[in-house]
Design an enzyme around this catalytic site. Structure first.
Site, PDB file in Angstrom:
ATOM      1  N   HIS A 248      54.607   5.632  41.123  1.00 46.16           N
ATOM      2  CA  HIS A 248      54.265   4.784  42.265  1.00 46.16           C
ATOM      3  C   HIS A 248      54.991   3.409  42.126  1.00 46.16           C
ATOM      4  O   HIS A 248      55.540   3.157  41.055  1.00 46.16           O
ATOM      5  CB  HIS A 248      52.748   4.584  42.295  1.00 46.16           C
ATOM      6  CG  HIS A 248      52.127   4.020  41.044  1.00 46.16           C
ATOM      7  ND1 HIS A 248      52.020   4.756  39.883  1.00 46.16           N
ATOM      8  CD2 HIS A 248      51.615   2.807  40.746  1.00 46.16           C
ATOM      9  CE1 HIS A 248      51.409   4.023  38.948  1.00 46.16           C
ATOM     10  NE2 HIS A 248      51.163   2.816  39.447  1.00 46.16           N
ATOM     11  N   PHE A 249      55.556   2.928  42.643  1.00 49.49           N
ATOM     12  CA  PHE A 249      56.392   1.790  42.540  1.00 49.49           C
ATOM     13  C   PHE A 249      55.582   0.471  42.825  1.00 49.49           C
ATOM     14  O   PHE A 249      55.228   0.183  43.585  1.00 49.49           O
ATOM     15  CB  PHE A 249      57.512   1.907  43.367  1.00 49.49           C
ATOM     16  CG  PHE A 249      58.726   2.714  42.760  1.00 49.49           C
ATOM     17  CD1 PHE A 249      59.756   2.155  42.358  1.00 49.49           C
ATOM     18  CD2 PHE A 249      58.728   3.862  42.379  1.00 49.49           C
ATOM     19  CE1 PHE A 249      60.756   2.745  41.733  1.00 49.49           C
ATOM     20  CE2 PHE A 249      59.751   4.467  41.721  1.00 49.49           C
ATOM     21  CZ  PHE A 249      60.731   3.886  41.428  1.00 49.49           C
TER      22      PHE A 249
END
Length: 419
Positions: A235-236
């Protein structure tokens, strides 16, 4: 640059949700994952397939649609009471000094944030569906899908089917334990159960998001495992830099590389590139080497995807060896990407009131690799990214990175993406 809003008929779900509230952290009847029937529809933001001009031209004209969409959806979830605390009520200030560190007092974050559920001494670990992951979040926490439009235009669908036959969707969701106003998560291919690791495809997706935002206030951050990512599911400040000259064969991508100077954490800065793909290829190759060799790291994407900061770090290793002072441990601050980048979240009022550039420097310096180890890692990174350093004398550049502004103007535009 063009963006259109398309209307499509609402897709009626073939799954009827049971009445009752979904327990947080568990699998509700409207969760994203395969433990139940996945949700059937979500809004879609489709980004430009080839944003050649937007991320590479300093004078490109920004569009506010993406930012307004994201913040509008974020505020809607805030009114629904989906966050664990009100981050907009947290006190924030700029710490006096040359570096302009930002301090935030968030006394509830360490009590309400989801605990780490995996070992911290391994950067790569297999996905574990038994532990919390993003397939267990509810549909109400998801803002929209984020997909490639396949054209030179962006567009937004108010409702579209979630299909998994050909490809799992990328989604943008709220972070229920936010660090700042507008703090969201970019989760690539959420139903594919990807562990927390960077590859070229996922990194390019993050650059596309930065390019679509086209805002100097928008940052994307990434923490590897061992560098204070808390979920194993993908997930950035002002600092002078010293340009690292590249040999003729090492500059085909157009990417420029520098190293930070006079900053508490040693790091590399990657800039420009002829295309987003060029920049993504170089930086993701560096990240892959770090992952494969068990070196924790943090990444910050800024300037609409034009500039990327890469910080190999060793804080967890020093903790395990007992090389972190009790004074720093007592702060309960685990320096992750935002702390390293100059936005320091403090848990105790005394620490906030007494915050100084010297105390921030002490906290961050313990994260950094030694000069010898940094140069060793840099050499391996260059080899992995097919970069060759020349022997030409290096140049000192002016300050290239300013902290996120504090005050009403930042509240209106600041968006963060972080695990």
């Amino acid at each position: 640059m063009k963006l259109t809003i398309k209307r499509v008929p609402t897709v009626v779900s073939n799954y009827q949700e049971d009445a009752g509230e979904r327990p947080r952290g568990g699998c509700g009847r409207n969760c994203l994952g395969h433990c139940c029937l996945p949700v059937s529809e979500l809004p879609v933001y489709a980004f430009k397939a080839n944003p050649t001009k937007l991320p590479l031209q300093e004078d490109a004209v920004p569009t506010d649609f993406f930012i307004n969409l994201l913040l509008g959806q974020w505020e809607d979830r805030m009114t629904q009471g989906l966050f664990r605390y009100d981050v907009t009520a947290c006190e924030t200030k700029v710490i006096p000094g040359n570096l302009g560190f930002v301090a935030q007092l968030n006394e509830g974050r360490h009590l309400k944030k989801r605990p780490t559920e995996f070992r911290v001494d391994r950067v790569l670990q297999p996905f574990d569906s038994a532990k919390f992951n993003f397939t267990k979040v509810g549909q109400e926490e998801v803002l929209f899908q984020f997909e490639n439009s396949g054209s030179d235009d962006s567009y937004f669908l108010r409702s579209a089917a979630v299909t998994v036959a050909d490809r799992a969707p990328n989604v943008v969701a709220i972070n229920v334990s936010p660090i700042e106003y507008g703090h969201v998560l970019l989760i690539p291919r959420v139903l594919d159960h990807l562990p927390q690791r960077i590859d070229q495809e996922s990194f390019l997706l993050a650059l596309h998001m930065a390019a679509e935002a086209a805002s100097p206030y928008f940052r994307l951050g990434y923490n590897s495992l061992g560098a204070f990512a808390t979920i194993n599911h993908l997930h950035f400040q002002k600092a002078a830099t010293q340009r690292i000259p590249l040999a003729e064969g090492g500059i085909k991508s157009g990417v420029k590389v520098s190293k930070l100077m006079n900053y508490p954490v040693r790091g590399l800065v990657f800039e420009k590139g002829y295309t987003l793909n060029d920049l993504a290829n170089v930086v993701s190759s560096a990240c892959i080497w770090l992952q494969d060799n068990n070196v924790p790291y943090n990444v910050l994407i800024s300037d609409s995807g034009r500039k990327i900061f890469l910080f190999p770090q060793c804080y967890a290793e020093k903790q395990a060896l007992g090389d972190v002072s009790q004074e720093l441990l007592d702060t309960q601050v685990n320096p992750a990407v935002w702390e390293i980048s100059g936005h320091i979240v403090l848990k105790r009022r005394d620490d906030y009131e007494e915050a100084s550039e010297a105390s921030a420097w002490r906290l961050l310096a313990v994260v950094s690799l030694s000069e010898a180890r940094f140069e060793e890692v840099k050499a391996y990174i260059f080899d992995a990214a097919c970069l060759v350093q020349s022997q030409v004398e290096e140049e000192i550049d002016d300050a290239i990175y300013a902290p996120v502004p504090v005050g009403p103007s930042a509240v209106g535009e600041g968006c963060l993406v972080i695990p």
